[in-house]
Each structure stands twice: as C-alpha cells, then as structure tokens.
Design a protein around this motif. Structure first.
Motif, mmCIF file in Angstrom:
data_model
loop_
_atom_site.group_PDB
_atom_site.id
_atom_site.type_symbol
_atom_site.label_atom_id
_atom_site.label_comp_id
_atom_site.label_asym_id
_atom_site.label_seq_id
_atom_site.Cartn_x
_atom_site.Cartn_y
_atom_site.Cartn_z
ATOM 1 N N LYS A 1 38.348 25.430 43.385
ATOM 2 C CA LYS A 1 38.522 26.101 44.577
ATOM 3 C C LYS A 1 39.853 26.333 45.153
ATOM 4 C CE LYS A 1 35.661 24.316 48.299
ATOM 5 N NZ LYS A 1 34.895 23.464 48.947
ATOM 6 N N CYS B 1 42.707 25.707 47.642
ATOM 7 C CA CYS B 1 42.794 25.001 48.850
ATOM 8 C C CYS B 1 43.598 25.920 49.936
ATOM 9 C CB CYS B 1 43.778 23.781 48.570
ATOM 10 S SG CYS B 1 43.013 22.888 47.317
ATOM 11 N N PHE C 1 47.407 30.489 40.563
ATOM 12 C CA PHE C 1 45.992 29.722 40.103
ATOM 13 C C PHE C 1 44.759 30.917 40.451
ATOM 14 C CE2 PHE C 1 43.576 28.827 43.667
ATOM 15 C CZ PHE C 1 44.433 29.028 44.916
ATOM 16 N N GLY D 1 49.490 22.733 36.991
ATOM 17 C CA GLY D 1 48.733 24.008 37.461
ATOM 18 C C GLY D 1 48.704 24.247 38.656
ATOM 19 N N ASN E 1 42.110 16.385 39.548
ATOM 20 C CA ASN E 1 41.531 16.238 40.694
ATOM 21 C C ASN E 1 40.496 15.044 40.567
ATOM 22 O OD1 ASN E 1 43.421 17.652 42.408
ATOM 23 N ND2 ASN E 1 41.996 19.483 42.208
HETATM 24 S S1 SF4 Z 1 46.618 24.017 42.632
HETATM 25 FE FE1 SF4 Z 1 45.962 22.194 43.508
HETATM 26 S S2 SF4 Z 1 46.539 22.605 45.734
HETATM 27 FE FE2 SF4 Z 1 46.471 24.620 44.551
HETATM 28 S S3 SF4 Z 1 44.221 25.300 44.887
HETATM 29 FE FE3 SF4 Z 1 44.413 24.352 42.926
HETATM 30 S S4 SF4 Z 1 43.668 22.340 43.268
HETATM 31 FE FE4 SF4 Z 1 44.249 23.260 45.480
#
Ligand code: SF4
Length: 371
Positions: free
Chosen positions: A12, A14, A21, A58, A93
């Motif tokens: 997802k 954030c 990403f 990442g 995560n």
């Molecule tokens: S890199 Fe980390 S903080 Fe950024 S969207 Fe992906 S999970 Fe969330």
C-alpha cells in the motif's frame, strides 16, 4: 564498502511516503532480472574490493519473500565479493514478516531485520494507510525475537497526527523492553506530492505543533537512553554497540554501490544515481536507453556534504580530519561560530559535535556553517 539493492514495491502507499515505489506488483520479476543485469555490468568495476554490508531497501523488500530474494542474493555473491561476516539487512513490514516467517530469511543469510513498526496506535496506522496493524507488529516482533536473528532494528515515527507524547512514550517503552538492538526514530515530514500533503492542504489532518514534536524527540531520547540505547546519529539508537554497519558506512564516507531505480552510488570521486523509473530501469538493462545520472559536486559542495553528514553523528567533526579536509582557517571559523550558539547544543567532551538538544536545533548552526 556497502551494497544497496532498491526493491521498489509496496503493498500500500503510506500517505506520508515520497520514496520511489509502486503498488503495482506485476513488474516484480522483470525488475529482479534487471537488478541481476545491473550487478553483472557493475561486477568488473567493483570486484577488486569486498562488501561488508548488503542492504535490501525500498519500497518493501520483505514483500517479495525469500524465494525471490534468496536467488538474488546468491547472484550478488557471484558478481561481487561479499565478506563472510557481511551484515545483510532486510527491510520488512510486520504483515509481510508474518506471511513469510523468519526461517526462509535466516536460511538465505539475512542477519539483520529492520521492521517498519512506525507506531503502535492502531488508528494512526490506519490513518496513514499503513498495511499492517499494531497487533501484527507485536506478533512480528514475537516471531523475530524467537528466531535468533542476531540483529533487529525497528522504525518508530514521532510527530504523527493523532498520537500524543504520553502514548508515544508508552510505545517506545514497550519496544525498548523487547530484545531489539536498534531503533530509528523519524519525525513525520510533509513531502511534496504525497497524499499527506493534500490532506494537510485540505485541512483533513491537523499536524502537532512544533513544540510538541520537539518534546516528543526529547522524550524518546529519555526513554531510549534509559533503556541502554546509545544515541549515535540524529535519528538512530543502538544497544550493545549494534550500530547499523550499512548506514555508518554512508556517514563515514565509504564507497557504496546502489543497484535498482533511484539508487545512489559513490566510488572515490565519482558519484551517480539511477533515475526513479521502474520501466526506464528495466529498458536500460535491456540495452534501451540509459538510467545512470552523474552527480557532480564542486569542492565546496563536497565539504558541505561532509559537514552535514558528520554533524549527524555522535562523533561529529574530529580535529585531525577537519584540519586535513578544510584547513586550519575554516576549522577555527567553525569553532568560533559554535561559541555563538548555546553550550548545551554541543557535547562538552568533543571539539564539534551536537548533543541531543543540538540535533533538535541543528539547522541554525548548519546554515551558518556551510560554505
Ligand atoms: S516505502 Fe515504506 S513508508 Fe513508503 S509506502 Fe512503502 S511501506 Fe510505506
């Protein structure tokens, strides 16, 4: 030397995040193939030295599972010399860690896990569009602690809308009571182009006042130092000397190779980065177009970068190195400048290094100090 692999996929998005990403997971295998190709291309240039750290960052590399990243790490072993005791870190995560467990990661050679907890407040996690819950974070930590993975780091955020200082302290105390060795604390920032920026603009979220954010930074410092953590960098705490080898190498100016879209590299005087586009990256590795952008810094910019990076560390600037890099005139100018700022911003026992209070206020000093 450090080796960084950027895995630009997340479950997802954030709301606060401006890293490179995508949540479109269709391109994973093409990107992994491109990473292998980039490693092969870089191999000859980097084969003479050996890497003492490998960092899967990442994005959320933990999302890909050991079945995908294990063979990629083996490929890195074929392309480069990785020291036998190299620190091999995986960012993951809680939800992904629970999906894949820890055995596969251990078996492929991961010896440091960096877990993105951020907060243990369920509502704040949901408001920030995190993919995991507080309960998943706790269960992931239970699993990691039972796994015997030697080094464990946790990310915690402060300055989050909806989380007061008392609750943040409780979160930090709960985490510090666990068998973890490293905690990174990040203040929420509103980055351009993020969902959070839009929400702030539309007054859908209310950010805490600056004073409250500062209070939270200092409160975290109290909790963590009381629990035996050393505040060794503006955002990082380590227990039992377990500093992040990979990040410490950045801060001390060692060479590093970054593979993947948006990754940065430094080799001697040369520095470059890959553009932040998965499609362009895959195409470039297939011989269609370039992806590398050189980064040129003039002499003053190099000194500024060194100053800004070193002043983030507990050790700050050492006299011998400063004299060699910038000469006596500049060094004494900095020491004079220091006299214009409050004593408690600096550590008494080092020539030029911030205290925790100083890190909180460091922009004023650094703005005046840069060339
Ligand atoms: S890199 Fe980390 S903080 Fe950024 S969207 Fe992906 S999970 Fe969330």
């Amino acid at each position: 030397m450090g080796l960084y692999l950027h895995i630009p996929f997340c479950r997802k998005a954030c709301h606060f995040c401006d890293f490179h990403f995508t949540v479109n997971l269709k391109g994973i295998d093409a990107l992994l193939q491109a990473l292998r190709q980039e490693a092969e291309q870089a191999s000859a240039e980097w084969k003479q030295g050996s890497f003492d750290s490998v960092y899967f960052g990442g994005g959320t590399p933990g999302l890909l599972g050991p079945q995908r990243l294990g063979p990629l790490l083996e490929h890195m072993h074929r392309c480069f010399t990785l020291q036998p005791n190299a620190e091999i870190t995986l960012e993951t995560n809680p939800d992904d860690l629970l999906e894949f467990g820890t055995e596969g990661w251990k078996a492929m050679g991961i010896n440091r896990l960096s877990l993105g907890v951020q907060t243990l407040n369920p509502q704040v996690l949901a408001n920030m569009n995190r993919a995991h819950t507080a309960d998943q974070a706790r269960r992931a930590l239970d699993l990691i602690e039972a796994s015997g993975i030697p080094k464990v780091s946790v990310d915690l955020m402060f300055g989050m809308p909806g989380q007061g200082t008392q609750e943040l302290i409780q979160n930090a105390e709960e985490l510090a009571a666990r068998n973890i060795h490293h905690i990174s604390i990040y203040g929420l920032t509103v980055e351009k182009g993020t969902a959070l920026e839009r929400m702030v603009r539309l007054q859908q979220v209310e950010l805490p006042e600056e004073e409250e954010v500062a209070e939270q930074y200092l409160a975290l410092n109290q909790v963590l130092t009381k629990a035996g953590f050393e505040h060794y960098e503006v955002s990082n705490y380590a227990r039992n000397g377990q500093r992040s080898r990979h990040n410490s190498a950045y801060w001390s100016g060692e060479d590093y190779l970054g593979l993947g879209p948006s990754a940065h590299s430094l080799k001697g005087d040369a520095r470059w980065f890959n553009r932040s586009s998965n499609a362009a990256y895959v195409q470039a590795m297939n011989g269609q177009g370039g992806i590398r952008e050189p980064e040129e810094l003039n002499a003053d910019q190099k000194i500024n970068e060194w100053l800004l990076t070193r002043m983030r560390t507990l050790e700050g600037l050492g006299e011998a190195e400063a004299l060699q890099r910038v000469g006596a005139k500049q060094w004494f100018e900095w020491l004079e400048l220091k006299q214009k700022f409050p004593d408690n911003w600096f550590q008494a026992e080092r020539p030029l290094a911030f205290s925790t209070q100083g890190w909180l206020m460091m922009d004023g000093f650094l703005r005046a100090a840069v060339l």
